[in-house]
Design a protein around this motif. Structure first.
Motif, PDB file in Angstrom:
ATOM      1  N   ARG A 115      49.931  52.244  43.315  1.00 24.82           N
ATOM      2  CA  ARG A 115      50.311  52.618  44.678  1.00 24.82           C
ATOM      3  C   ARG A 115      50.743  51.383  45.455  1.00 24.82           C
ATOM      4  NH1 ARG A 115      45.091  56.188  46.536  1.00 24.82           N
ATOM      5  NH2 ARG A 115      45.093  57.649  44.789  1.00 24.82           N
ATOM      6  N   GLU A 116      51.706  51.579  46.328  1.00 21.22           N
ATOM      7  CA  GLU A 116      52.180  50.515  47.206  1.00 21.22           C
ATOM      8  C   GLU A 116      51.338  50.533  48.485  1.00 21.22           C
ATOM      9  OE1 GLU A 116      54.763  48.454  46.400  1.00 21.22           O
ATOM     10  OE2 GLU A 116      55.119  49.508  44.508  1.00 21.22           O
ATOM     11  N   ASP A 117      50.885  49.364  48.904  1.00 20.50           N
ATOM     12  CA  ASP A 117      50.144  49.217  50.155  1.00 20.50           C
ATOM     13  C   ASP A 117      50.769  48.042  50.891  1.00 20.50           C
ATOM     14  OD1 ASP A 117      48.276  49.388  52.203  1.00 20.50           O
ATOM     15  OD2 ASP A 117      46.785  48.207  51.121  1.00 20.50           O
ATOM     16  N   GLY A 118      51.843  48.320  51.612  1.00 16.98           N
ATOM     17  CA  GLY A 118      52.615  47.238  52.215  1.00 16.98           C
ATOM     18  C   GLY A 118      53.288  46.439  51.110  1.00 16.98           C
ATOM     19  N   ALA A 119      53.019  45.156  51.064  1.00 18.27           N
ATOM     20  CA  ALA A 119      53.597  44.294  50.026  1.00 18.27           C
ATOM     21  C   ALA A 119      52.739  44.266  48.769  1.00 18.27           C
ATOM     22  CB  ALA A 119      53.759  42.878  50.570  1.00 18.27           C
ATOM     23  N   ARG A 120      51.565  44.844  48.840  1.00 16.90           N
ATOM     24  CA  ARG A 120      50.635  44.819  47.701  1.00 16.90           C
ATOM     25  C   ARG A 120      50.803  46.055  46.830  1.00 16.90           C
ATOM     26  NH1 ARG A 120      44.772  44.135  49.623  1.00 16.90           N
ATOM     27  NH2 ARG A 120      44.507  43.803  47.404  1.00 16.90           N
ATOM     28  N   GLN A 165      35.716  50.175  41.031  1.00 18.06           N
ATOM     29  CA  GLN A 165      36.391  49.830  42.283  1.00 18.06           C
ATOM     30  C   GLN A 165      37.849  50.245  42.211  1.00 18.06           C
ATOM     31  OE1 GLN A 165      36.444  45.648  43.117  1.00 18.06           O
ATOM     32  NE2 GLN A 165      37.785  45.897  44.855  1.00 18.06           N
ATOM     33  N   ASP A 166      38.188  51.345  42.847  1.00 18.75           N
ATOM     34  CA  ASP A 166      39.584  51.755  42.952  1.00 18.75           C
ATOM     35  C   ASP A 166      40.307  50.820  43.915  1.00 18.75           C
ATOM     36  OD1 ASP A 166      40.428  53.805  41.303  1.00 18.75           O
ATOM     37  OD2 ASP A 166      39.683  55.387  42.602  1.00 18.75           O
ATOM     38  N   GLY A 167      41.608  50.756  43.783  1.00 24.30           N
ATOM     39  CA  GLY A 167      42.407  49.936  44.680  1.00 24.30           C
ATOM     40  C   GLY A 167      42.408  48.469  44.305  1.00 24.30           C
ATOM     41  N   VAL A 168      42.396  48.176  43.017  1.00 26.77           N
ATOM     42  CA  VAL A 168      42.398  46.799  42.530  1.00 26.77           C
ATOM     43  C   VAL A 168      43.843  46.301  42.463  1.00 26.77           C
ATOM     44  CG1 VAL A 168      41.835  45.315  40.563  1.00 26.77           C
ATOM     45  CG2 VAL A 168      40.294  47.176  41.208  1.00 26.77           C
ATOM     46  N   SER A 169      44.081  45.102  42.970  1.00 25.58           N
ATOM     47  CA  SER A 169      45.431  44.539  42.920  1.00 25.58           C
ATOM     48  C   SER A 169      45.778  44.152  41.480  1.00 25.58           C
ATOM     49  CB  SER A 169      45.540  43.317  43.825  1.00 25.58           C
ATOM     50  OG  SER A 169      44.797  42.234  43.285  1.00 25.58           O
ATOM     51  N   LEU A 170      47.071  44.084  41.197  1.00 20.72           N
ATOM     52  CA  LEU A 170      47.518  43.701  39.861  1.00 20.72           C
ATOM     53  C   LEU A 170      47.016  42.313  39.469  1.00 20.72           C
ATOM     54  CD1 LEU A 170      51.152  45.109  39.855  1.00 20.72           C
ATOM     55  CD2 LEU A 170      49.142  46.067  38.765  1.00 20.72           C
ATOM     56  N   PRO A 171      47.145  41.293  40.346  1.00 23.00           N
ATOM     57  CA  PRO A 171      46.640  39.977  39.961  1.00 23.00           C
ATOM     58  C   PRO A 171      45.136  39.973  39.684  1.00 23.00           C
ATOM     59  CG  PRO A 171      48.120  39.763  41.831  1.00 23.00           C
ATOM     60  CD  PRO A 171      47.878  41.232  41.617  1.00 23.00           C
ATOM     61  N   ARG A 172      44.383  40.721  40.484  1.00 25.35           N
ATOM     62  CA  ARG A 172      42.926  40.792  40.285  1.00 25.35           C
ATOM     63  C   ARG A 172      42.605  41.462  38.950  1.00 25.35           C
ATOM     64  NH1 ARG A 172      38.077  39.019  40.780  1.00 25.35           N
ATOM     65  NH2 ARG A 172      36.471  40.533  41.182  1.00 25.35           N
ATOM     66  N   ALA A 173      43.289  42.543  38.627  1.00 20.78           N
ATOM     67  CA  ALA A 173      43.055  43.229  37.357  1.00 20.78           C
ATOM     68  C   ALA A 173      43.368  42.297  36.184  1.00 20.78           C
ATOM     69  CB  ALA A 173      43.891  44.499  37.275  1.00 20.78           C
ATOM     70  N   CYS A 174      44.464  41.560  36.275  1.00 26.54           N
ATOM     71  CA  CYS A 174      44.817  40.603  35.219  1.00 26.54           C
ATOM     72  C   CYS A 174      43.716  39.572  35.034  1.00 26.54           C
ATOM     73  CB  CYS A 174      46.133  39.900  35.541  1.00 26.54           C
ATOM     74  SG  CYS A 174      47.597  40.910  35.332  1.00 26.54           S
ATOM     75  N   LYS A 175      43.214  39.044  36.144  1.00 25.12           N
ATOM     76  CA  LYS A 175      42.189  38.007  36.085  1.00 25.12           C
ATOM     77  C   LYS A 175      40.885  38.538  35.501  1.00 25.12           C
ATOM     78  CE  LYS A 175      39.932  34.481  38.836  1.00 25.12           C
ATOM     79  NZ  LYS A 175      39.852  33.820  40.135  1.00 25.12           N
ATOM     80  N   VAL A 176      40.430  39.674  35.998  1.00 20.51           N
ATOM     81  CA  VAL A 176      39.161  40.251  35.544  1.00 20.51           C
ATOM     82  C   VAL A 176      39.231  40.630  34.060  1.00 20.51           C
ATOM     83  CG1 VAL A 176      37.620  42.249  35.792  1.00 20.51           C
ATOM     84  CG2 VAL A 176      38.443  41.048  37.818  1.00 20.51           C
ATOM     85  N   LEU A 177      40.358  41.180  33.641  1.00 20.04           N
ATOM     86  CA  LEU A 177      40.505  41.647  32.264  1.00 20.04           C
ATOM     87  C   LEU A 177      40.978  40.555  31.307  1.00 20.04           C
ATOM     88  CD1 LEU A 177      42.172  45.087  33.017  1.00 20.04           C
ATOM     89  CD2 LEU A 177      39.760  44.641  32.506  1.00 20.04           C
TER      90      LEU A 177
END
Length: 80
Positions: A58-63, A17-29
């Protein structure tokens, strides 16, 4: 988990899944934010810290989202 194992886990996550947010990546990993940033420095490519260029932020608005680069996709395709 070694940094190499963490790097492989991050690449596998982004391959699914491309486009994973930083908090989500931290949680999953199961990583802290500083650990994730160290992985990004090792796998990415920036003018101040050149690397292999497999992952980009990549920046996507505030994300801020993580993506595999074309080079990252090619490497995983060749390995799998």
């Amino acid at each position: 988990m070694s940094q190499q194992d963490q790097a492989l886990a991050l690449l596998a996550l982004l391959a699914e899944q491309d486009g994973v947010s930083l908090p989500r990546a931290c949680k999953v990993l199961g990583l802290g934010q500083s650990e994730l940033y160290r992985l990004l420095a090792a796998l990415g490519d920036s003018p101040t810290l050149p690397g292999p260029g497999l992952v980009e932020l990549r920046e996507d608005g505030a994300r801020r989202l993580l993506w595999l680069t074309d080079k990252g996709h090619s490497l995983l395709d060749a390995a799998g």
